[in-house]
Design a protein around this motif. Structure first.
Motif, PDB file in Angstrom:
ATOM      1  N   THR A   1      -2.340   2.414 -11.442  1.00  0.00           N
ATOM      2  CA  THR A   1      -2.989   2.896 -10.327  1.00  0.00           C
ATOM      3  C   THR A   1      -4.231   2.029 -10.325  1.00  0.00           C
ATOM      4  OG1 THR A   1      -2.416   5.113 -11.120  1.00  0.00           O
ATOM      5  CG2 THR A   1      -4.057   5.098  -9.049  1.00  0.00           C
ATOM      6  N   LEU A   2      -4.743   1.616  -9.001  1.00  0.00           N
ATOM      7  CA  LEU A   2      -5.642   0.696  -8.958  1.00  0.00           C
ATOM      8  C   LEU A   2      -6.763   1.390  -8.591  1.00  0.00           C
ATOM      9  CD1 LEU A   2      -3.637  -2.198  -7.484  1.00  0.00           C
ATOM     10  CD2 LEU A   2      -4.272  -2.105  -9.755  1.00  0.00           C
ATOM     11  N   PRO A   3      -8.059   0.778  -8.987  1.00  0.00           N
ATOM     12  CA  PRO A   3      -9.413   1.396  -8.370  1.00  0.00           C
ATOM     13  C   PRO A   3      -9.515   1.329  -6.783  1.00  0.00           C
ATOM     14  CG  PRO A   3      -9.785  -0.192 -10.095  1.00  0.00           C
ATOM     15  CD  PRO A   3      -8.357  -0.192  -9.728  1.00  0.00           C
ATOM     16  N   GLN A   4      -9.852   2.677  -6.344  1.00  0.00           N
ATOM     17  CA  GLN A   4      -9.867   2.795  -4.798  1.00  0.00           C
ATOM     18  C   GLN A   4     -10.882   2.227  -4.094  1.00  0.00           C
ATOM     19  OE1 GLN A   4      -9.169   6.631  -4.057  1.00  0.00           O
ATOM     20  NE2 GLN A   4      -8.046   6.394  -2.253  1.00  0.00           N
ATOM     21  N   LEU A   5     -10.899   0.846  -3.542  1.00  0.00           N
ATOM     22  CA  LEU A   5     -11.785   0.195  -2.935  1.00  0.00           C
ATOM     23  C   LEU A   5     -11.342   0.398  -1.472  1.00  0.00           C
ATOM     24  CD1 LEU A   5     -12.677  -3.227  -4.119  1.00  0.00           C
ATOM     25  CD2 LEU A   5     -14.272  -1.316  -4.227  1.00  0.00           C
ATOM     26  N   GLN A   6     -12.431   0.474  -0.749  1.00  0.00           N
ATOM     27  CA  GLN A   6     -12.054   0.500   0.798  1.00  0.00           C
ATOM     28  C   GLN A   6     -11.915  -0.778   1.672  1.00  0.00           C
ATOM     29  OE1 GLN A   6     -14.474   2.532  -0.597  1.00  0.00           O
ATOM     30  NE2 GLN A   6     -13.002   4.126  -0.947  1.00  0.00           N
TER      31      GLN A   6
ATOM     32  N   PHE B   1     -11.471  -7.148   5.217  1.00  0.00           N
ATOM     33  CA  PHE B   1     -10.003  -6.600   4.976  1.00  0.00           C
ATOM     34  C   PHE B   1     -10.422  -4.951   4.686  1.00  0.00           C
ATOM     35  CE2 PHE B   1      -7.481 -10.215   4.431  1.00  0.00           C
ATOM     36  CZ  PHE B   1      -7.913 -10.914   4.213  1.00  0.00           C
ATOM     37  N   SER B   2      -9.807  -3.933   5.320  1.00  0.00           N
ATOM     38  CA  SER B   2      -9.832  -2.678   4.904  1.00  0.00           C
ATOM     39  C   SER B   2      -8.538  -1.782   5.011  1.00  0.00           C
ATOM     40  CB  SER B   2     -11.035  -1.969   6.017  1.00  0.00           C
ATOM     41  OG  SER B   2     -10.865  -2.561   7.102  1.00  0.00           O
ATOM     42  N   SER B   3      -8.665  -0.764   4.293  1.00  0.00           N
ATOM     43  CA  SER B   3      -7.705  -0.002   3.692  1.00  0.00           C
ATOM     44  C   SER B   3      -8.319   1.363   3.156  1.00  0.00           C
ATOM     45  CB  SER B   3      -6.524  -0.679   2.989  1.00  0.00           C
ATOM     46  OG  SER B   3      -5.614   0.036   2.182  1.00  0.00           O
TER      47      SER B   3
ATOM     48  N   GLU C   1      -4.292  -1.958  -3.454  1.00  0.00           N
ATOM     49  CA  GLU C   1      -3.069  -1.610  -3.550  1.00  0.00           C
ATOM     50  C   GLU C   1      -2.453  -2.465  -2.345  1.00  0.00           C
ATOM     51  OE1 GLU C   1      -1.814   0.729  -5.948  1.00  0.00           O
ATOM     52  OE2 GLU C   1       0.200  -0.301  -4.929  1.00  0.00           O
ATOM     53  N   SER C   2      -3.047  -2.333  -1.144  1.00  0.00           N
ATOM     54  CA  SER C   2      -2.625  -3.163   0.061  1.00  0.00           C
ATOM     55  C   SER C   2      -2.410  -4.702  -0.410  1.00  0.00           C
ATOM     56  CB  SER C   2      -3.457  -3.012   1.094  1.00  0.00           C
ATOM     57  OG  SER C   2      -3.655  -1.707   1.418  1.00  0.00           O
ATOM     58  N   LEU C   3      -3.510  -5.248  -0.840  1.00  0.00           N
ATOM     59  CA  LEU C   3      -3.397  -6.732  -1.451  1.00  0.00           C
ATOM     60  C   LEU C   3      -2.223  -6.779  -2.193  1.00  0.00           C
ATOM     61  CD1 LEU C   3      -7.076  -7.292  -1.478  1.00  0.00           C
ATOM     62  CD2 LEU C   3      -5.604  -8.213   0.253  1.00  0.00           C
ATOM     63  N   LYS C   4      -2.064  -5.888  -3.263  1.00  0.00           N
ATOM     64  CA  LYS C   4      -1.060  -6.251  -4.158  1.00  0.00           C
ATOM     65  C   LYS C   4       0.270  -6.233  -3.425  1.00  0.00           C
ATOM     66  CE  LYS C   4       0.766  -3.604  -8.068  1.00  0.00           C
ATOM     67  NZ  LYS C   4       0.617  -2.664  -8.934  1.00  0.00           N
ATOM     68  N   ASN C   5       0.667  -5.319  -2.574  1.00  0.00           N
ATOM     69  CA  ASN C   5       1.785  -5.158  -1.731  1.00  0.00           C
ATOM     70  C   ASN C   5       1.874  -6.588  -0.961  1.00  0.00           C
ATOM     71  OD1 ASN C   5       2.807  -2.882  -3.190  1.00  0.00           O
ATOM     72  ND2 ASN C   5       1.626  -1.574  -1.673  1.00  0.00           N
ATOM     73  N   CYS C   6       0.756  -6.800  -0.395  1.00  0.00           N
ATOM     74  CA  CYS C   6       1.151  -8.202   0.535  1.00  0.00           C
ATOM     75  C   CYS C   6       1.513  -9.103  -0.245  1.00  0.00           C
ATOM     76  CB  CYS C   6      -0.342  -8.574   1.233  1.00  0.00           C
ATOM     77  SG  CYS C   6      -0.864  -7.668   2.591  1.00  0.00           S
TER      78      CYS C   6
ATOM     79  N   PRO D   1      -0.766   1.121   1.236  1.00  0.00           N
ATOM     80  CA  PRO D   1      -1.194   1.309   2.647  1.00  0.00           C
ATOM     81  C   PRO D   1      -1.555   0.361   3.453  1.00  0.00           C
ATOM     82  CG  PRO D   1      -2.782   1.673   0.895  1.00  0.00           C
ATOM     83  CD  PRO D   1      -1.606   0.915   0.109  1.00  0.00           C
ATOM     84  N   GLN D   2      -1.662   0.872   4.848  1.00  0.00           N
ATOM     85  CA  GLN D   2      -1.728  -0.236   5.905  1.00  0.00           C
ATOM     86  C   GLN D   2      -3.254  -1.306   5.722  1.00  0.00           C
ATOM     87  OE1 GLN D   2      -2.715   0.824  10.033  1.00  0.00           O
ATOM     88  NE2 GLN D   2      -0.855   0.325  10.527  1.00  0.00           N
ATOM     89  N   LEU D   3      -2.970  -2.453   5.762  1.00  0.00           N
ATOM     90  CA  LEU D   3      -4.067  -3.171   5.675  1.00  0.00           C
ATOM     91  C   LEU D   3      -4.577  -3.765   7.064  1.00  0.00           C
ATOM     92  CD1 LEU D   3      -5.974  -4.811   3.743  1.00  0.00           C
ATOM     93  CD2 LEU D   3      -4.214  -6.771   3.707  1.00  0.00           C
ATOM     94  N   GLN D   4      -5.810  -3.347   7.459  1.00  0.00           N
ATOM     95  CA  GLN D   4      -6.565  -3.960   8.440  1.00  0.00           C
ATOM     96  C   GLN D   4      -7.273  -5.056   8.228  1.00  0.00           C
ATOM     97  OE1 GLN D   4      -8.176  -1.120  11.588  1.00  0.00           O
ATOM     98  NE2 GLN D   4     -10.009  -2.095  11.234  1.00  0.00           N
ATOM     99  N   VAL D   5      -7.174  -6.121   9.102  1.00  0.00           N
ATOM    100  CA  VAL D   5      -7.978  -7.365   9.099  1.00  0.00           C
ATOM    101  C   VAL D   5      -8.778  -7.505  10.253  1.00  0.00           C
ATOM    102  CG1 VAL D   5      -7.655  -9.736   8.676  1.00  0.00           C
ATOM    103  CG2 VAL D   5      -6.221  -8.455   7.577  1.00  0.00           C
ATOM    104  N   THR D   6     -10.111  -7.638   9.989  1.00  0.00           N
ATOM    105  CA  THR D   6     -11.161  -7.904  11.169  1.00  0.00           C
ATOM    106  C   THR D   6     -11.680  -9.143  10.829  1.00  0.00           C
ATOM    107  OG1 THR D   6     -11.671  -5.606  10.904  1.00  0.00           O
ATOM    108  CG2 THR D   6     -12.928  -6.917  12.647  1.00  0.00           C
TER     109      THR D   6
END
Lengths: 345, 369
Positions: free
Chosen positions: A254-259, A290-292, A297-302, B265-270
């Protein structure tokens, strides 16, 4: 009851969700059994507020008792509101030996010297965290309890986390921190987020780290998707490699939750098919955000899915590596992060 | 995957080349004829030989456009304020049977009555905090046509009084919408039977319930059909280029793009580019115009795509993340904003017409007939 106390109670009631109210009040321990039962029996926010106002009158509770209640709630629910990370640098020789009592005394006295009217409350939480609540006032005003600043400092580490802080308050907090912890500088760590736990974990590396090994074993993916067995066989090794590199860059489990993460790019435009732009002297200025709901987690999945090339670019892996989520990138490498990025509410 | 692999061939064509608007791969279909109009007729001919319905099913979005010019609008300021700075939801609508621009007063009454009747029947019209009586006004927006075949734009407003209003308190507008046709394809417009008026682009703003009622009334009264109008990836790219093109005359302040990437989760790029830098990149991909007759100041789709490629390449160089894997959801500048879901906002009236020409084209392409 005077107006400011009333406003404080109302604000508290707006902030604390009804389901958390019971436990918070119990921890506070300033209600008699009967009063507690009276609060439990009512459900509408409005009625609860009225009840609490009456109880405060009955028990003759002062503002300092109410701020105690707020602090209890904040400590138990640190993952709301915006937190900004700071770092103390250049410790003096005796920085390591500062203990809790010394820190408390020093901080209070230094801040009181700098700010005429200020209300400070310090509480040590169980996990080595020192919580400080500051209500700021000035020569002509009493401390404003409706806009407090919360500061969390982990003793024996150089890390400090702060909620709302105006540009006027920052130098004073900085000075008080530096003098009481025996460091030289109090710097913006360029990391912010809604979860205190997340940014703390990120900065202090309290999450599962994955290191390159000589004999990599495939890490189990959490989501099992049904695919063509031929494709699976062919893709098994590249997929495992991508996953390994993704985890090395961002962590496992589980990764720390950054927004969010913000990159201010001031690099030159380089593209061999576009000579006009490549010859340009000025940098191509742009900002990428970048926001999520869980950025890492998103970047890791990318990275593991191939949308981002592996090995992961240092720009992205710097987020967990350096514990930052604000970067200024120039052609000479990441620029000086001395940007005063503190935002005010 | 390197950035270099992403660049399309920068072949230079003096004719317009038609392309199927796919996301990142450009498929070229060379047309043998010299002008766009000729090739269009050829396609129409071919389609009818194959027994397909001629008309717009064979068409594609224009691959070449005139650069936006300011100060062409002769609309009154009063009416312009009704159209700018509001975010509009877009729909397309098929031609209206026996709609008369001279009967607007009657339509106003009819629509008011229709809304009242529907409410009586128990249809919920959920406009917060307003009373039950709605007053409708239809008006013409003169000065907003580009070609002689365009029908005049029609603007509709629905007014109501706030819930606890005093007797003399003025009504406020709770819903507004407009139908327009800017530079619609003349062949299509002329091919319509006599009694049909074509106003294919419908913009609405206000409670969804009222939008549905207005659409129902139109459908009943003029035998037409509404449908959602999304702004495709190609159209969004066009808007990026067309707006950036205005930078020397009217600062766009910044070019902002919002992408979403399909991860969990969905990633948004601005991705926000400074105005001057966006302008310089755009000018660098413009082809040198050999001032041909009637072709000066036209923008080709290839230039638009090169612009986008440049932006993606710069991004890729830093993050090694391919934006093509995601989808472009929103584009905005100081001149306006557009969303893939079909929302548009004009922040500056000066360049509205060009945007509306593009949107009219998109709407016409959706015509089922």
């Amino acid at each position: 009851m005077d107006e400011s106390k009333k406003r404080l109670v109302q604000r508290l009631m707006r902030k604390i969700p009804t389901k958390m109210l019971k436990t918070t009040l119990e921890k506070w321990g300033r209600l008699t059994g009967e009063q507690q039962r009276a609060m439990d029996s009512v459900h509408s926010k409005w009625a609860l507020t009225e009840n609490l106002l009456a109880i405060c009158e009955e028990n003759e509770l002062a503002v300092k008792h109410l701020t105690e209640l707020e602090m209890i709630y904040m400590i138990d629910n640190p993952d709301h509101g915006m937190w900004y990370a700071f770092q103390l640098t250049d410790p003096e020789d005796d920085a390591q030996s500062v203990d809790l009592t010394q820190f408390k005394e020093q901080f209070k006295s230094h801040l009181r010297e700098l700010v005429r009217e200020v209300s400070i409350k310090i509480k040590k939480h169980t996990d080595e965290a020192v919580w400080i609540r500051i209500a700021w006032g000035d020569a002509s005003n009493h401390p404003d309890h409706l806009k407090p600043t919360y500061v969390v400092h982990y003793l024996q580490t150089p890390y400090v986390f702060v909620t709302r802080l105006t540009s006027k308050q920052k130098p004073m907090l900085s000075q008080a921190m530096v003098l009481s912890t025996r460091y030289l500088y109090f710097k913006d760590a360029n990391l912010s987020g809604r979860n205190l736990t997340a940014i703390r974990d990120l900065l202090m590396r309290k999450y599962q780290q994955v290191f390159p090994t000589k004999y990599p074993s495939p890490l189990t993916e959490r989501k099992q998707t049904v695919t063509n067995p031929h494709v699976e066989r062919e893709q098994a090794k590249p997929a495992a490699n991508r996953l390994q590199m993704a985890c090395e860059a961002f962590g496992g489990g589980t990764l720390p939750q950054l927004q969010s993460a913000v990159y201010k790019l001031e690099t030159k435009f380089k593209d061999h098919t576009n000579t006009l732009m490549t010859e340009r002297e000025e940098p191509f200025r742009c900002v990428v955000k970048f926001s999520s709901t869980n950025l890492l987690e998103s970047l890791k999945n990318c990275a593991s899915s191939g949308i981002a090339s592996t090995p992961v670019t240092p720009l992205l892996s710097s987020i967990p590596l350096k514990g930052k989520n604000y970067f200024v990138i120039t052609d000479n490498g990441p620029g000086p992060s001395s940007q005063m990025r503190q935002t005010q509410n | 995957m390197s950035a270099a692999d992403e660049m399309p061939d920068m072949e230079r064509h003096h004719n317009s080349v038609t392309r199927t608007p796919l996301n990142s791969v450009a498929v070229q279909r060379k047309s043998k004829s010299k002008s766009y109009r000729l090739s269009y007729r050829n396609r129409i001919g071919a389609a009818s030989r194959l027994g397909l319905t001629p008309g717009l099913t064979a068409r594609r979005l224009n691959t070449s456009r005139k650069a936006p010019e300011s100060n062409k609008i002769t609309v009154t300021n009063e009416q312009l304020t009704l159209l700018v700075k509001t975010e509009w939801k877009l729909s397309y609508v098929t031609p209206l049977y026996r709609f008369r621009h001279t009967q607007l007063k009657i339509y106003s009454r009819q629509l008011s009555a229709f809304i009242a009747a529907e409410k009586q029947q128990g249809l919920a019209v959920d406009v917060e905090g307003t009373q039950n009586t709605f007053r409708v006004s239809f008006s013409l927006v003169l000065g907003m046509t580009e070609s002689v075949d365009d029908a005049v734009t029609v603007h509709i407003q629905i007014h109501s009084k706030p819930l606890f209003a005093k007797q003399d308190e003025p009504q406020r507008t709770v819903w507004s919408g407009w139908l327009t046709c800017i530079n619609g394809n003349p062949e299509y417009l002329r091919s319509l039977p006599k009694d049909f008026i074509c106003l294919p682009l419908f913009c609405s703003s206000g409670a969804g319930g009222l939008t549905s009622l207005v659409k129902s009334w139109f459908q009943q009264s003029f035998d037409c059909c509404f449908g959602p109008l999304e702004i495709s990836h190609t159209s969004l790219q066009w808007l990026m280029a067309l707006w950036t093109n205005c930078q020397p005359e009217s600062s766009i302040r910044q070019l902002k793009m919002i992408w979403t990437l399909p991860v969990e989760p969905q990633l948004q790029v601005t991705y926000t580019v400074d105005a001057e830098d966006a302008w310089e990149l755009w000018s660098s991909v413009r082809k040198k115009n050999t001032a041909g007759e009637g072709e000066e100041n036209s923008i080709d789709i290839e230039e638009v795509m090169s612009f986008m490629q440049g932006l993606k390449a710069h991004f890729f160089r830093h993050f090694r993340l391919d934006l093509s894997a995601g989808s472009l959801n929103e584009v905005s500048t100081a001149l306006g904003s557009a969303k893939h879901s079909g929302m548009i906002k004009f922040s500056n009236s000066k360049y509205m017409i060009t945007t509306l020409m593009l949107l009219t084209e998109c709407a016409l392409l959706k015509m089922p007939i």
